[in-house]
Design a protein around this motif. Structure first.
Motif, PDB file in Angstrom:
ATOM      1  N   LEU A   1       0.834  -1.195   0.000  1.00 52.72           N
ATOM      2  CA  LEU A   1       0.000   0.000   0.000  1.00 52.72           C
ATOM      3  C   LEU A   1       0.869   1.246   0.000  1.00 52.72           C
ATOM      4  N   TYR A   2       0.408   2.276  -0.690  1.00 53.66           N
ATOM      5  CA  TYR A   2       1.050   3.583  -0.631  1.00 53.66           C
ATOM      6  C   TYR A   2       0.140   4.541   0.121  1.00 53.66           C
ATOM      7  N   LYS A   3       0.715   5.364   0.975  1.00 54.90           N
ATOM      8  CA  LYS A   3      -0.060   6.348   1.718  1.00 54.90           C
ATOM      9  C   LYS A   3       0.697   7.661   1.751  1.00 54.90           C
ATOM     10  N   ASN A   4      -0.024   8.766   1.674  1.00 52.12           N
ATOM     11  CA  ASN A   4       0.595  10.086   1.778  1.00 52.12           C
ATOM     12  C   ASN A   4      -0.282  10.978   2.647  1.00 52.12           C
ATOM     13  N   ASP A   5       0.308  11.533   3.684  1.00 52.00           N
ATOM     14  CA  ASP A   5      -0.371  12.481   4.563  1.00 52.00           C
ATOM     15  C   ASP A   5       0.193  13.877   4.320  1.00 52.00           C
ATOM     16  N   VAL A   6      -0.704  14.849   4.209  1.00 50.36           N
ATOM     17  CA  VAL A   6      -0.321  16.251   4.087  1.00 50.36           C
ATOM     18  C   VAL A   6      -1.033  17.004   5.198  1.00 50.36           C
ATOM     19  N   GLY A   7      -0.276  17.658   6.071  1.00 51.55           N
ATOM     20  CA  GLY A   7      -0.882  18.264   7.244  1.00 51.55           C
ATOM     21  C   GLY A   7      -0.502  19.711   7.467  1.00 51.55           C
ATOM     22  N   PHE A   8      -1.379  20.415   8.188  1.00 45.62           N
ATOM     23  CA  PHE A   8      -1.164  21.794   8.609  1.00 45.62           C
ATOM     24  C   PHE A   8      -1.389  21.852  10.115  1.00 45.62           C
ATOM     25  N   VAL A   9      -0.449  22.473  10.842  1.00 47.29           N
ATOM     26  CA  VAL A   9      -0.523  22.504  12.299  1.00 47.29           C
ATOM     27  C   VAL A   9      -0.272  23.923  12.805  1.00 47.29           C
ATOM     28  N   TYR A  10      -1.138  24.373  13.699  1.00 44.65           N
ATOM     29  CA  TYR A  10      -0.947  25.649  14.392  1.00 44.65           C
ATOM     30  C   TYR A  10      -1.042  25.363  15.880  1.00 44.65           C
ATOM     31  N   SER A  11       0.027  25.723  16.605  1.00 41.19           N
ATOM     32  CA  SER A  11       0.097  25.373  18.014  1.00 41.19           C
ATOM     33  C   SER A  11       0.409  26.603  18.855  1.00 41.19           C
ATOM     34  N   LEU A  12      -0.371  26.789  19.940  1.00 48.01           N
ATOM     35  CA  LEU A  12      -0.189  27.826  20.930  1.00 48.01           C
ATOM     36  C   LEU A  12       0.285  27.160  22.224  1.00 48.01           C
ATOM     37  N   PRO A  13       0.660  27.942  23.240  1.00 48.88           N
ATOM     38  CA  PRO A  13       1.104  27.303  24.483  1.00 48.88           C
ATOM     39  C   PRO A  13       0.124  26.296  25.056  1.00 48.88           C
ATOM     40  N   ARG A  14      -1.178  26.544  24.967  1.00 50.29           N
ATOM     41  CA  ARG A  14      -2.151  25.600  25.520  1.00 50.29           C
ATOM     42  C   ARG A  14      -2.882  24.782  24.457  1.00 50.29           C
ATOM     43  N   TRP A  15      -2.993  25.311  23.249  1.00 46.09           N
ATOM     44  CA  TRP A  15      -3.828  24.676  22.225  1.00 46.09           C
ATOM     45  C   TRP A  15      -3.002  24.263  21.013  1.00 46.09           C
ATOM     46  N   THR A  16      -3.433  23.184  20.366  1.00 45.04           N
ATOM     47  CA  THR A  16      -2.904  22.791  19.068  1.00 45.04           C
ATOM     48  C   THR A  16      -4.071  22.422  18.162  1.00 45.04           C
TER      49      THR A  16
END
Length: 326
Positions: A276-291
């Motif tokens: 199987l081939y898999k590809n993940d593309v992600g966007f992350v925004y993280s603050l001191p308490r929240w992600t």
């Protein structure tokens, strides 16, 4: 209420009051193919996960005795995954089931080890069940009733009940030497091994991380923004994207092939596709308490009868809390 006080409360809620660390993190993750906005409901159609990450004090104190580790975290996770054929119309017939109806309900315990050289090792043990005991049919019916959608037929052909025990190891190996490591780019070679009577597979890939992010031992990408050491965090916020292409060889998959230890009379099953081939593309925004995290996943066909590959989107929110132990 004074405007300055309102602003202060707003900043504190979103985690901008200071750079203090918190030893606990609660993460809620929702996977669904409908998040792709393609009006398609099938294959890996829904997943819901509740994860508690924390810093184990008794292990953290022992880090000072070794020169290799920077941090150890632990986690508990409860999750449910739902799989269906590519078409789940009310008129679905047995011969149109190109991927078995299946559910997987599980609890998992994990440990993650962060190394000074940027490597990460995660081990986990999960206990769960497939079949009607996974409550997948009830969950899908609840979602469809809530959204006033047609109820799918065919769950009488789902894989049968079986308790599964699975162990997993994941390893991320830093490829960029520290002497010329870019602050905006990081690359890890990845590998994963899963052994059990629900899933048995191995995979390997490359993880590219680009943007404003912490080192692995403090990065939200690895659930590492929890800590007891206030001085360990260098950046109050993270903003980055990542790309994670990988190949997997699956030896066994109970959600496709059915129970490992007994027959599956009455179920509609399928042989698996091993590669199987898999590809993940992600966007992350993280603050001191929240992600906040959004990930699009494209995955090849798990079953030989599947008519097309699958894709879905994962939405995750994490909240960190608690006080440091001095």
């Amino acid at each position: 209420m004074k405007p300055s006080l309102i602003l202060t409360l707003f900043l504190c809620f979103y985690g901008s009051c200071g750079h203090s660390q918190h030893p606990y993190e609660l993460k809620v993750t929702s996977d669904n193919d409908n998040y792709c906005l393609q009006l398609h409901d099938g294959y890996y159609t829904n997943g819901l996960f509740l994860t508690l990450n924390y810093v184990p004090n008794w292990l953290s104190k022992r880090i000072r005795e070794t020169g290799k580790l920077t941090k150890i975290t632990s986690s508990y996770q409860l999750g449910q995954m739902i799989f269906t054929p590519g078409v789940i119309s009310p008129t679905l017939s047995r011969d149109l089931i190109d991927r078995p109806f299946a559910g997987y309900l599980f609890a998992e315990k994990g440990m993650t080890f962060f190394y000074k050289k940027g490597h990460v090792l995660k081990t986990s043990l999960s206990i769960g069940t497939t079949g009607p005991n996974s409550l997948a049919q009830q969950s899908q019916f609840f979602i469809h009733k809530t959204l006033e959608l047609d109820l799918p037929k065919g769950w009488q052909y789902q894989v049968k009940n079986e308790v599964g025990i699975n162990i997993q190891g994941q390893y991320w190996h830093e490829l960029i030497p520290e002497s010329w490591r870019r602050k905006w780019l990081d690359i890890h070679a990845t590998s994963q091994v899963t052994l059990g009577n629900t899933f048995t597979n191995v995979s390997a890939g490359l993880l590219f991380q680009m943007g404003l992010f912490e080192a692995t031992g403090q990065s939200s990408l690895y659930g590492a923004r929890i800590d007891n050491d206030q001085s360990s965090s260098r950046k109050p916020n993270e903003l980055y994207v990542f790309f994670y292409p990988s190949y997997q060889y699956q030896l066994y998959n109970a959600t496709v092939e059915g129970r490992f230890f007994s027959d599956n009379a009455g179920s509609v099953l399928s042989p698996i596709r091993h590669w199987l081939y898999k590809n993940d593309v992600g966007f992350v925004y993280s603050l001191p308490r929240w992600t906040f995290q959004v990930v699009y996943s494209f995955k090849g066909r798990e079953a030989t009868r599947m008519r097309q590959p699958e894709n879905y989107v994962s939405l995750a929110t994490s909240f960190r809390f608690g006080h440091q132990n001095h």
